[in-house]
Design a protein around this motif. Structure first.
Motif, PDB file in Angstrom:
ATOM      1  N   ASN A 135       0.835  -1.208   0.000  1.00 12.46           N
ATOM      2  CA  ASN A 135       0.000   0.000   0.000  1.00 12.46           C
ATOM      3  C   ASN A 135       0.869   1.257   0.000  1.00 12.46           C
ATOM      4  O   ASN A 135       0.833   2.061   0.930  1.00 12.46           O
ATOM      5  N   LYS A 136       1.646   1.403  -1.046  1.00  5.00           N
ATOM      6  CA  LYS A 136       2.518   2.569  -1.191  1.00  5.00           C
ATOM      7  C   LYS A 136       2.249   3.242  -2.539  1.00  5.00           C
ATOM      8  O   LYS A 136       1.825   2.604  -3.490  1.00  5.00           O
ATOM      9  N   ILE A 137       2.529   4.527  -2.584  1.00  2.00           N
ATOM     10  CA  ILE A 137       2.412   5.301  -3.819  1.00  2.00           C
ATOM     11  C   ILE A 137       3.807   5.772  -4.200  1.00  2.00           C
ATOM     12  O   ILE A 137       4.505   6.384  -3.386  1.00  2.00           O
ATOM     13  N   LYS A 138       4.218   5.494  -5.411  1.00  2.70           N
ATOM     14  CA  LYS A 138       5.567   5.827  -5.875  1.00  2.70           C
ATOM     15  C   LYS A 138       5.513   6.950  -6.912  1.00  2.70           C
ATOM     16  O   LYS A 138       4.654   6.945  -7.791  1.00  2.70           O
ATOM     17  N   LYS A 139       6.442   7.891  -6.799  1.00  2.00           N
ATOM     18  CA  LYS A 139       6.534   8.955  -7.788  1.00  2.00           C
ATOM     19  C   LYS A 139       7.405   8.495  -8.958  1.00  2.00           C
ATOM     20  O   LYS A 139       8.488   7.957  -8.769  1.00  2.00           O
ATOM     21  N   MET A 140       6.910   8.702 -10.177  1.00  2.00           N
ATOM     22  CA  MET A 140       7.630   8.280 -11.374  1.00  2.00           C
ATOM     23  C   MET A 140       8.292   9.474 -12.056  1.00  2.00           C
ATOM     24  O   MET A 140       7.727  10.569 -12.111  1.00  2.00           O
ATOM     25  N   THR A 141       9.507   9.256 -12.554  1.00  2.00           N
ATOM     26  CA  THR A 141      10.204  10.254 -13.365  1.00  2.00           C
ATOM     27  C   THR A 141      10.413   9.667 -14.753  1.00  2.00           C
ATOM     28  O   THR A 141      10.228   8.458 -14.967  1.00  2.00           O
ATOM     29  N   ILE A 142      10.814  10.485 -15.698  1.00  2.00           N
ATOM     30  CA  ILE A 142      11.053   9.965 -17.043  1.00  2.00           C
ATOM     31  C   ILE A 142      12.181   8.933 -17.036  1.00  2.00           C
ATOM     32  O   ILE A 142      12.135   7.942 -17.768  1.00  2.00           O
ATOM     33  N   TYR A 143      13.161   9.103 -16.149  1.00  2.00           N
ATOM     34  CA  TYR A 143      14.259   8.135 -16.074  1.00  2.00           C
ATOM     35  C   TYR A 143      13.761   6.800 -15.524  1.00  2.00           C
ATOM     36  O   TYR A 143      14.166   5.730 -15.996  1.00  2.00           O
ATOM     37  N   GLY A 144      12.872   6.872 -14.541  1.00  2.00           N
ATOM     38  CA  GLY A 144      12.288   5.644 -14.020  1.00  2.00           C
ATOM     39  C   GLY A 144      11.457   4.926 -15.068  1.00  2.00           C
ATOM     40  O   GLY A 144      11.503   3.697 -15.183  1.00  2.00           O
ATOM     41  N   VAL A 145      10.709   5.695 -15.857  1.00  2.00           N
ATOM     42  CA  VAL A 145       9.896   5.118 -16.929  1.00  2.00           C
ATOM     43  C   VAL A 145      10.783   4.444 -17.977  1.00  2.00           C
ATOM     44  O   VAL A 145      10.539   3.296 -18.376  1.00  2.00           O
ATOM     45  N   LEU A 146      11.823   5.133 -18.409  1.00  2.00           N
ATOM     46  CA  LEU A 146      12.710   4.585 -19.441  1.00  2.00           C
ATOM     47  C   LEU A 146      13.484   3.369 -18.934  1.00  2.00           C
ATOM     48  O   LEU A 146      13.654   2.388 -19.661  1.00  2.00           O
ATOM     49  N   ASN A 147      13.944   3.442 -17.696  1.00  2.00           N
ATOM     50  CA  ASN A 147      14.667   2.299 -17.114  1.00  2.00           C
ATOM     51  C   ASN A 147      13.794   1.046 -17.120  1.00  2.00           C
ATOM     52  O   ASN A 147      14.245  -0.047 -17.476  1.00  2.00           O
ATOM     53  N   ARG A 148      12.553   1.208 -16.722  1.00  6.51           N
ATOM     54  CA  ARG A 148      11.665   0.053 -16.627  1.00  6.51           C
ATOM     55  C   ARG A 148      11.252  -0.476 -17.994  1.00  6.51           C
ATOM     56  O   ARG A 148      10.964  -1.656 -18.143  1.00  6.51           O
ATOM     57  N   GLN A 195       5.721  16.119 -17.485  1.00  2.23           N
ATOM     58  CA  GLN A 195       4.784  17.240 -17.396  1.00  2.23           C
ATOM     59  C   GLN A 195       4.388  17.618 -15.972  1.00  2.23           C
ATOM     60  O   GLN A 195       3.929  18.735 -15.733  1.00  2.23           O
ATOM     61  N   GLY A 196       4.542  16.693 -15.049  1.00  2.00           N
ATOM     62  CA  GLY A 196       4.125  16.981 -13.686  1.00  2.00           C
ATOM     63  C   GLY A 196       4.163  15.749 -12.809  1.00  2.00           C
ATOM     64  O   GLY A 196       4.925  14.815 -13.069  1.00  2.00           O
ATOM     65  N   LEU A 197       3.325  15.725 -11.785  1.00  3.91           N
ATOM     66  CA  LEU A 197       3.333  14.640 -10.808  1.00  3.91           C
ATOM     67  C   LEU A 197       2.721  13.371 -11.412  1.00  3.91           C
ATOM     68  O   LEU A 197       1.523  13.317 -11.678  1.00  3.91           O
ATOM     69  N   PHE A 198       3.555  12.362 -11.605  1.00  6.04           N
ATOM     70  CA  PHE A 198       3.134  11.062 -12.139  1.00  6.04           C
ATOM     71  C   PHE A 198       3.334  10.035 -11.023  1.00  6.04           C
ATOM     72  O   PHE A 198       4.445   9.819 -10.565  1.00  6.04           O
ATOM     73  N   LEU A 199       2.247   9.411 -10.595  1.00  5.99           N
ATOM     74  CA  LEU A 199       2.297   8.461  -9.492  1.00  5.99           C
ATOM     75  C   LEU A 199       2.019   7.041  -9.961  1.00  5.99           C
ATOM     76  O   LEU A 199       1.393   6.832 -11.002  1.00  5.99           O
ATOM     77  N   GLU A 200       2.481   6.075  -9.176  1.00  6.92           N
ATOM     78  CA  GLU A 200       2.159   4.674  -9.435  1.00  6.92           C
ATOM     79  C   GLU A 200       1.752   4.009  -8.128  1.00  6.92           C
ATOM     80  O   GLU A 200       2.512   3.994  -7.163  1.00  6.92           O
ATOM     81  N   ASP A 201       0.553   3.451  -8.112  1.00 12.70           N
ATOM     82  CA  ASP A 201       0.065   2.708  -6.955  1.00 12.70           C
ATOM     83  C   ASP A 201       0.709   1.319  -6.969  1.00 12.70           C
ATOM     84  O   ASP A 201       0.634   0.600  -7.964  1.00 12.70           O
ATOM     85  N   GLN A 202       1.333   0.942  -5.859  1.00 13.86           N
ATOM     86  CA  GLN A 202       2.045  -0.332  -5.789  1.00 13.86           C
ATOM     87  C   GLN A 202       1.141  -1.511  -5.392  1.00 13.86           C
ATOM     88  O   GLN A 202       1.603  -2.652  -5.307  1.00 13.86           O
ATOM     89  N   ASN A 203      -0.135  -1.238  -5.179  1.00 11.08           N
ATOM     90  CA  ASN A 203      -1.101  -2.294  -4.866  1.00 11.08           C
ATOM     91  C   ASN A 203      -1.482  -3.028  -6.156  1.00 11.08           C
ATOM     92  O   ASN A 203      -1.951  -2.410  -7.113  1.00 11.08           O
ATOM     93  N   THR A 204      -1.313  -4.340  -6.171  1.00  8.91           N
ATOM     94  CA  THR A 204      -1.552  -5.122  -7.404  1.00  8.91           C
ATOM     95  C   THR A 204      -2.929  -5.775  -7.456  1.00  8.91           C
ATOM     96  O   THR A 204      -3.211  -6.539  -8.384  1.00  8.91           O
ATOM     97  N   SER A 205      -3.783  -5.478  -6.496  1.00  7.16           N
ATOM     98  CA  SER A 205      -5.041  -6.221  -6.371  1.00  7.16           C
ATOM     99  C   SER A 205      -6.219  -5.596  -7.120  1.00  7.16           C
ATOM    100  O   SER A 205      -7.337  -6.111  -7.051  1.00  7.16           O
ATOM    101  N   ASN A 206      -5.989  -4.499  -7.829  1.00  8.30           N
ATOM    102  CA  ASN A 206      -7.097  -3.827  -8.520  1.00  8.30           C
ATOM    103  C   ASN A 206      -7.210  -4.193  -9.995  1.00  8.30           C
ATOM    104  O   ASN A 206      -8.319  -4.232 -10.537  1.00  8.30           O
ATOM    105  N   TYR A 207      -6.075  -4.432 -10.623  1.00  9.12           N
ATOM    106  CA  TYR A 207      -6.066  -4.683 -12.068  1.00  9.12           C
ATOM    107  C   TYR A 207      -5.404  -6.034 -12.340  1.00  9.12           C
ATOM    108  O   TYR A 207      -4.308  -6.301 -11.851  1.00  9.12           O
TER     109      TYR A 207
END
Length: 258
Positions: A135-148, A195-207
């Protein structure tokens, strides 16, 4: 405030499961959900027999050749602050919309992604391919997106789980009038991460995201890969980091396709 769309483009058992789970999603006043479907598929999927509850149906008279056209059509119809486009071969929890809305209301991000539980062709969970749920929320950056996306250490940000700010999404298409093809998702997500605040919910039980061999992402095609590499070359990022990404994109095509 939030419009959720299920894009229906085929007629099979996976689609039926997706529609049935989508109809069961709970909503609140600021949340609306829509099934967008071609009129030719209505009777084939027995829509007349379904209890649609709080779900609206958009009947499309036009057949969209690519998903991008379908998304842009719905984007222009919506008047909500946020939009989300779900795939018609995935499954969703009943609480996904309410849980998403809570995060949107609290943080007001420009985009919100989610981790997912991976299921197979028979809708069974892949025990060996799951992310750690918390149950954590992670902030994403363009570097995090590209790395993944380009390195083998983690899974990519999952496009069908992403909730987008609608106005920013419209701006994206006004800037990028030409698509780069099947890898458009990484360019869209990278754009939002800048462009701004991009978040990722770390909970895997919704989708519950379905992995099967017929997905477009599993098909190797050199031309879309070259378009992706060309886009990488255009990025205004550190030269050495860019070089490593390009090399990884080439290796990825042959060894650990993703």
């Amino acid at each position: 405030m939030l419009d959720i769309f299920l894009l229906v483009s085929r007629e099979n058992n996976h689609t039926t499961q997706a529609i049935d789970s989508f109809i069961k999603i709970k909503t609140d006043t600021p949340i609306k959900k829509y099934i967008s479907i071609n009129e030719k598929l209505l009777d084939k999927l027995d829509f007349n027999k379904k209890d649609l509850k709080n779900t609206f149906v958009i009947v499309q008279k036009k057949t969209f050749n690519i998903a991008r056209e379908h998304v842009k059509n719905l984007l222009k119809r919506s008047r909500s602050k946020y939009v989300m486009y779900m795939h018609d071969d995935d499954i969703f929890s009943e609480d996904i919309a309410i849980n998403i809305f809570k995060i949107l209301k609290r943080f007001e991000p420009i985009a919100l992604a989610s981790r997912a539980t991976y299921i197979n062709n028979e809708s069974k969970i892949f025990l060996e391919r799951q992310s750690v749920s918390c149950n954590k929320i992670k902030k994403m950056t363009i570097y995090g997106v590209l790395n993944r996306y380009f390195f083998p250490f983690d899974r990519s940000v999952l496009f069908p789980t992403v909730v987008f700010n609608r106005e920013k999404y419209l701006s994206y298409w006004s800037i990028h009038k030409k698509s780069i093809g099947k890898h458009e998702d990484v360019r869209i997500i990278s754009y939002f991460a800048e462009q701004g605040l991009f978040l990722e919910d770390q909970n895997t039980s919704n989708y519950f995201l379905r992995l099967h061999p017929y997905q477009d992402s599993n098909l190797r095609d050199a031309r879309p890969r070259m378009k992706l590499i060309s886009w990488l070359r255009s990025l205004n990022i550190n030269f050495i980091y860019k070089f490593v990404l390009i090399c990884s994109a080439k290796i990825q095509y042959y060894i650990y396709y993703k």
